[in-house]
Motif scaffolding. Structure first.
Motif, PDB file in Angstrom:
ATOM      1  N   LYS A  33      -1.954  24.052  18.719  1.00 23.20           N
ATOM      2  CA  LYS A  33      -0.683  23.428  18.347  1.00 23.20           C
ATOM      3  C   LYS A  33      -0.791  21.908  18.339  1.00 23.20           C
ATOM      4  CE  LYS A  33       2.512  27.070  19.618  1.00 23.20           C
ATOM      5  NZ  LYS A  33       3.672  27.478  20.413  1.00 23.20           N
ATOM      6  N   LEU A  34      -1.439  21.368  19.367  1.00 27.22           N
ATOM      7  CA  LEU A  34      -1.616  19.910  19.416  1.00 27.22           C
ATOM      8  C   LEU A  34      -2.474  19.423  18.252  1.00 27.22           C
ATOM      9  CD1 LEU A  34      -2.142  19.341  23.240  1.00 27.22           C
ATOM     10  CD2 LEU A  34      -0.203  18.581  21.863  1.00 27.22           C
ATOM     11  N   GLY A  35      -3.555  20.128  17.976  1.00 26.53           N
ATOM     12  CA  GLY A  35      -4.425  19.745  16.857  1.00 26.53           C
ATOM     13  C   GLY A  35      -3.687  19.765  15.535  1.00 26.53           C
ATOM     14  N   ASN A  36      -2.902  20.821  15.302  1.00 24.60           N
ATOM     15  CA  ASN A  36      -2.129  20.919  14.062  1.00 24.60           C
ATOM     16  C   ASN A  36      -1.096  19.803  13.963  1.00 24.60           C
ATOM     17  OD1 ASN A  36      -3.499  23.193  13.185  1.00 24.60           O
ATOM     18  ND2 ASN A  36      -2.031  24.609  14.110  1.00 24.60           N
ATOM     19  N   TYR A  37      -0.464  19.480  15.084  1.00 25.18           N
ATOM     20  CA  TYR A  37       0.533  18.408  15.095  1.00 25.18           C
ATOM     21  C   TYR A  37      -0.107  17.069  14.722  1.00 25.18           C
ATOM     22  CZ  TYR A  37       3.683  14.854  16.871  1.00 25.18           C
ATOM     23  OH  TYR A  37       4.468  13.736  16.983  1.00 25.18           O
ATOM     24  N   PHE A  38      -1.240  16.749  15.355  1.00 26.25           N
ATOM     25  CA  PHE A  38      -1.877  15.461  15.080  1.00 26.25           C
ATOM     26  C   PHE A  38      -2.477  15.410  13.680  1.00 26.25           C
ATOM     27  CE2 PHE A  38      -1.933  15.161  19.810  1.00 26.25           C
ATOM     28  CZ  PHE A  38      -1.129  14.042  19.892  1.00 26.25           C
ATOM     29  N   GLU A  39      -2.960  16.532  13.187  1.00 26.14           N
ATOM     30  CA  GLU A  39      -3.466  16.572  11.813  1.00 26.14           C
ATOM     31  C   GLU A  39      -2.330  16.300  10.824  1.00 26.14           C
ATOM     32  OE1 GLU A  39      -6.030  19.429   8.822  1.00 26.14           O
ATOM     33  OE2 GLU A  39      -5.067  20.325  10.570  1.00 26.14           O
ATOM     34  N   ALA A  40      -1.181  16.956  11.036  1.00 28.80           N
ATOM     35  CA  ALA A  40      -0.032  16.750  10.148  1.00 28.80           C
ATOM     36  C   ALA A  40       0.471  15.307  10.233  1.00 28.80           C
ATOM     37  CB  ALA A  40       1.084  17.725  10.501  1.00 28.80           C
ATOM     38  N   MET A  41       0.490  14.749  11.441  1.00 32.94           N
ATOM     39  CA  MET A  41       0.940  13.370  11.617  1.00 32.94           C
ATOM     40  C   MET A  41       0.009  12.407  10.870  1.00 32.94           C
ATOM     41  SD  MET A  41       1.773  11.303  15.145  1.00 32.94           S
ATOM     42  CE  MET A  41       0.118  11.422  15.768  1.00 32.94           C
ATOM     43  N   THR A  42      -1.293  12.662  10.942  1.00 33.01           N
ATOM     44  CA  THR A  42      -2.265  11.812  10.250  1.00 33.01           C
ATOM     45  C   THR A  42      -2.097  11.934   8.739  1.00 33.01           C
ATOM     46  OG1 THR A  42      -3.810  12.018  12.085  1.00 33.01           O
ATOM     47  CG2 THR A  42      -4.726  11.329   9.968  1.00 33.01           C
ATOM     48  N   GLN A  43      -1.938  13.161   8.243  1.00 30.44           N
ATOM     49  CA  GLN A  43      -1.750  13.362   6.804  1.00 30.44           C
ATOM     50  C   GLN A  43      -0.479  12.675   6.331  1.00 30.44           C
ATOM     51  OE1 GLN A  43      -4.080  14.849   4.726  1.00 30.44           O
ATOM     52  NE2 GLN A  43      -2.788  13.808   3.249  1.00 30.44           N
ATOM     53  N   ASP A  44       0.593  12.783   7.095  1.00 30.57           N
ATOM     54  CA  ASP A  44       1.843  12.084   6.747  1.00 30.57           C
ATOM     55  C   ASP A  44       1.629  10.581   6.665  1.00 30.57           C
ATOM     56  OD1 ASP A  44       3.262  14.453   6.587  1.00 30.57           O
ATOM     57  OD2 ASP A  44       4.217  14.225   8.563  1.00 30.57           O
ATOM     58  N   SER A  45       0.830  10.041   7.583  1.00 26.03           N
ATOM     59  CA  SER A  45       0.557   8.601   7.564  1.00 26.03           C
ATOM     60  C   SER A  45      -0.120   8.202   6.260  1.00 26.03           C
ATOM     61  CB  SER A  45      -0.327   8.204   8.752  1.00 26.03           C
ATOM     62  OG  SER A  45       0.381   8.309   9.955  1.00 26.03           O
ATOM     63  N   PHE A  46      -1.101   8.999   5.818  1.00 30.34           N
ATOM     64  CA  PHE A  46      -1.785   8.688   4.566  1.00 30.34           C
ATOM     65  C   PHE A  46      -0.857   8.881   3.372  1.00 30.34           C
ATOM     66  CE2 PHE A  46      -5.524   8.636   7.114  1.00 30.34           C
ATOM     67  CZ  PHE A  46      -6.428   7.847   6.413  1.00 30.34           C
ATOM     68  N   ASN A  48       2.399   8.642   3.221  1.00 26.77           N
ATOM     69  CA  ASN A  48       3.488   7.663   3.194  1.00 26.77           C
ATOM     70  C   ASN A  48       3.025   6.226   3.369  1.00 26.77           C
ATOM     71  OD1 ASN A  48       5.500   9.711   2.953  1.00 26.77           O
ATOM     72  ND2 ASN A  48       5.205  10.156   5.116  1.00 26.77           N
ATOM     73  N   LYS A  49       1.725   6.043   3.610  1.00 29.56           N
ATOM     74  CA  LYS A  49       1.153   4.709   3.846  1.00 29.56           C
ATOM     75  C   LYS A  49       1.916   3.976   4.949  1.00 29.56           C
ATOM     76  CE  LYS A  49      -0.820   4.205  -0.695  1.00 29.56           C
ATOM     77  NZ  LYS A  49      -0.240   4.487  -1.958  1.00 29.56           N
ATOM     78  N   LYS A  50       2.192   4.744   6.010  1.00 27.88           N
ATOM     79  CA  LYS A  50       2.896   4.194   7.165  1.00 27.88           C
ATOM     80  C   LYS A  50       2.227   4.687   8.431  1.00 27.88           C
ATOM     81  CE  LYS A  50       7.505   3.998   5.119  1.00 27.88           C
ATOM     82  NZ  LYS A  50       8.896   4.456   5.247  1.00 27.88           N
ATOM     83  N   SER A  51       2.332   3.883   9.481  1.00 28.01           N
ATOM     84  CA  SER A  51       1.823   4.293  10.779  1.00 28.01           C
ATOM     85  C   SER A  51       2.742   5.368  11.352  1.00 28.01           C
ATOM     86  CB  SER A  51       1.754   3.094  11.722  1.00 28.01           C
ATOM     87  OG  SER A  51       3.059   2.660  12.026  1.00 28.01           O
ATOM     88  N   PRO A  52       2.292   6.099  12.372  1.00 27.72           N
ATOM     89  CA  PRO A  52       3.156   7.123  12.966  1.00 27.72           C
ATOM     90  C   PRO A  52       4.491   6.579  13.482  1.00 27.72           C
ATOM     91  CG  PRO A  52       0.910   7.463  13.676  1.00 27.72           C
ATOM     92  CD  PRO A  52       0.946   6.153  12.930  1.00 27.72           C
ATOM     93  N   ASP A  53       4.532   5.290  13.818  1.00 27.88           N
ATOM     94  CA  ASP A  53       5.797   4.724  14.285  1.00 27.88           C
ATOM     95  C   ASP A  53       6.630   4.129  13.145  1.00 27.88           C
ATOM     96  OD1 ASP A  53       4.391   2.400  13.769  1.00 27.88           O
ATOM     97  OD2 ASP A  53       4.635   1.548  15.758  1.00 27.88           O
ATOM     98  N   GLY A  54       6.212   4.371  11.890  1.00 31.88           N
ATOM     99  CA  GLY A  54       7.021   3.995  10.735  1.00 31.88           C
ATOM    100  C   GLY A  54       6.722   2.653  10.095  1.00 31.88           C
ATOM    101  N   ARG A  55       5.752   1.906  10.642  1.00 32.98           N
ATOM    102  CA  ARG A  55       5.429   0.599  10.039  1.00 32.98           C
ATOM    103  C   ARG A  55       4.568   0.799   8.793  1.00 32.98           C
ATOM    104  NH1 ARG A  55       2.174  -2.339  13.813  1.00 32.98           N
ATOM    105  NH2 ARG A  55       1.835  -0.352  14.799  1.00 32.98           N
ATOM    106  N   LYS A  56       4.948   0.112   7.699  1.00 30.54           N
ATOM    107  CA  LYS A  56       4.170   0.199   6.460  1.00 30.54           C
ATOM    108  C   LYS A  56       2.814  -0.454   6.647  1.00 30.54           C
ATOM    109  CE  LYS A  56       5.740  -0.139   2.452  1.00 30.54           C
ATOM    110  NZ  LYS A  56       6.069   0.697   1.364  1.00 30.54           N
ATOM    111  N   TRP A  57       1.801   0.162   6.019  1.00 30.81           N
ATOM    112  CA  TRP A  57       0.469  -0.426   6.045  1.00 30.81           C
ATOM    113  C   TRP A  57       0.459  -1.693   5.204  1.00 30.81           C
ATOM    114  CZ3 TRP A  57      -2.860   4.459   4.666  1.00 30.81           C
ATOM    115  CH2 TRP A  57      -2.850   5.346   5.743  1.00 30.81           C
TER     116      TRP A  57
END
Length: 84
Positions: A33-46, A48-57
């Motif tokens: 579950k943790l692995g899937n969560y962090f994988e999804a969070m990383t994919q979302d970052s790419f 949306n071109k944003k960091s996990p805390d919402g800051r734009k790259w």
């Protein structure tokens, strides 16, 4: 992002953590579950071109774009080297 924690009852927290550790025998479901969560969070970052805390790259600098073009790279996507 910064997290600050104050623990008033350190022995109590340690005792609770020890109890939890002793009661967990199979950590594979939790790790999945943790692995899937962090994988999804990383994919979302790419995506949306944003960091996990919402800051734009920051956008690529002109020097980086030109260097990629000189190397024959057709993509100038942020944080991508080859796409593999």
């Amino acid at each position: 992002m910064q997290v600050t924690m104050t623990i008033d009852d350190l022995p109590g927290v340690k005792r609770k953590l020890d109890e939890t550790r002793q009661n967990i025998s199979d950590t594979e479901p939790l790790m999945n579950k943790l692995g899937n969560y962090f994988e999804a969070m990383t994919q979302d970052s790419f995506d949306n071109k944003k960091s996990p805390d919402g800051r734009k790259w920051d956008p690529l600098s002109n020097a980086t774009i030109q260097a990629k073009k000189k190397k024959g790279k057709t993509t100038t996507r942020i944080l991508y080297q080859s796409g593999e």
